[in-house]
Enzyme design. Structure first.
Site, short mmCIF file in Angstrom:
data_model
loop_
_atom_site.label_atom_id
_atom_site.label_comp_id
_atom_site.label_asym_id
_atom_site.label_seq_id
_atom_site.Cartn_x
_atom_site.Cartn_y
_atom_site.Cartn_z
N GLU A 57 0.84 -1.20 0.00
CA GLU A 57 0.00 0.00 0.00
C GLU A 57 0.88 1.25 0.00
OE1 GLU A 57 -3.57 1.96 2.77
OE2 GLU A 57 -2.22 0.45 3.63
N LYS A 144 -9.11 2.97 -2.79
CA LYS A 144 -9.55 2.58 -1.46
C LYS A 144 -10.85 3.30 -1.12
CE LYS A 144 -7.43 1.99 3.14
NZ LYS A 144 -6.20 2.27 3.92
N CYS A 178 -5.68 -2.78 2.68
CA CYS A 178 -5.56 -2.63 4.14
C CYS A 178 -6.90 -2.83 4.84
CB CYS A 178 -4.93 -1.27 4.45
SG CYS A 178 -4.08 -1.22 6.07
#
Length: 338
Positions: A57, A144, A178
């Site tokens: 990430e 995200k 994540c």
């Protein structure tokens, strides 16, 4: 650079492939040097036989751990605004020159490449995963959808239009970043797309994260590739004014990258020792064996009770409609004298 090989050496064929996760630190806030490092590491993984390589990430060009960007409730500081400006300046435009260079790296190494980047779109930054095919073309991206905690101060929210799963010769590939992985409905959406190689670039190095990726592998009956940075204070600029102080050896992120099979077994890692490339051979037939008794979007679902509706339409704050001249070939009814 240590290289960990956790799979057999027999030739790959049919439904088998070798994949890799890279655990490393970027050259924080330096996009060009970070991409140079990415090229070196991707080349190492490819020479070890990897056909797909995942980076962490926010690898290009920083996960700004420990920065507060000068924010308290009701106020922002000028120093914090400058921190954001520097972060924005090192980010990636899609499409753009940095994307082109990553595509060249994928093509030069004949690999599928998945990279966590900080994407800029106007004045907004997004935590994004970009996907490249072995011919170097950009396959697509995933933004995200839910930044965590203080990430929300510096990253925008992705919408449902970037939830791709790509059908490749290696298997169906997608990414969830994540703590998005703690959204049960998002996981279900990805399972419904038939994801087989579930990329989970992350910044979480806690033991609880390892439990999470093992759970996802079992729940989704998929291979989970988790890539995290291993970084120390010296991997950030000297003027990086964060909670980690100035001692260059201070550990900022301990890694924990790993590859997990559909039954929750570690095929590689977790590694918490330093920068590393972890590789493993995956066998898609293991997914079929696992689906025998657990398919959470198939025979193990209860659609008569539970249903999920996913809105994948893009959401834009401003939409412009152009007006084209209308050429009348016949009189408009009620306006015959026109």
């Amino acid at each position: 650079m240590d290289t960990t090989l956790n799979a057999g050496t027999e030739a790959l064929s049919g439904r088998r492939a070798r994949v890799a996760v890279v655990q490393a630190a970027p050259v924080a806030f330096d996009r060009e040097k970070t991409i140079q490092k990415l090229g070196v590491l991707a080349g190492e993984a490819a020479r070890d036989g990897a056909r797909l390589v995942l980076f962490p990430e926010a690898f290009v060009s920083a996960y700004p751990r420990g920065l507060d960007f000068g924010a308290v409730v009701g106020a922002r500081s000028e120093k914090g605004r400058e921190d954001f400006r520097r972060y924005w300046a090192s980010s990636v435009e899609i499409p753009g020159p940095a994307v082109d260079e990553m595509g060249r790296i994928a093509r030069a190494n004949d690999i599928y490449l998945v990279v966590g980047v900080i994407e800029r779109d106007g004045g907004t930054l997004y935590c994004t995963a970009v996907f490249f095919s072995p011919d170097g073309s950009l396959m697509g991206k995933h933004r995200k959808v839910m930044p965590t905690g203080s990430e929300r101060l510096v990253w925008g929210f992705g919408d449902g239009s970037t939830l791709p799963v790509f059908d490749t010769p290696l298997g169906k590939v997608g990414a969830v970043i994540c703590w998005e992985n703690y959204l049960p409905l998002m996981r279900a959406a990805m399972y419904s797309k038939g994801i087989q190689i579930y990329c989970a670039p992350t910044a979480d190095s806690r033991d609880s994260w390892l439990a999470t990726v093992r759970h996802i592998a079992v729940e989704g009956r998929c291979f989970v590739l988790s890539a995290n940075q291993f970084s120390r204070r010296k991997d950030y600029p000297e003027d990086y004014d964060s909670v980690f102080g100035s001692d260059g050896e201070t550990l900022v992120c301990r890694g924990g990258s790993c590859i997990v099979d559909p039954f929750g077994n570690f095929l590689a890692g977790p590694n918490m020792e330093g920068e590393a490339i972890l590789t493993a051979e995956i066998d898609l037939d293991q997914i079929v064996r696992g689906k025998y008794d657990l398919d959470v979007v198939g025979h193990y679902a209860r659609p008569d009770i539970f249903q999920l509706h996913v809105d994948e339409r893009p959401k834009r704050p401003v939409t412009s409609h152009s007006t084209e001249a209308i050429h009348l070939t016949e009189p408009v009814p009620g306006n015959e004298n026109a």
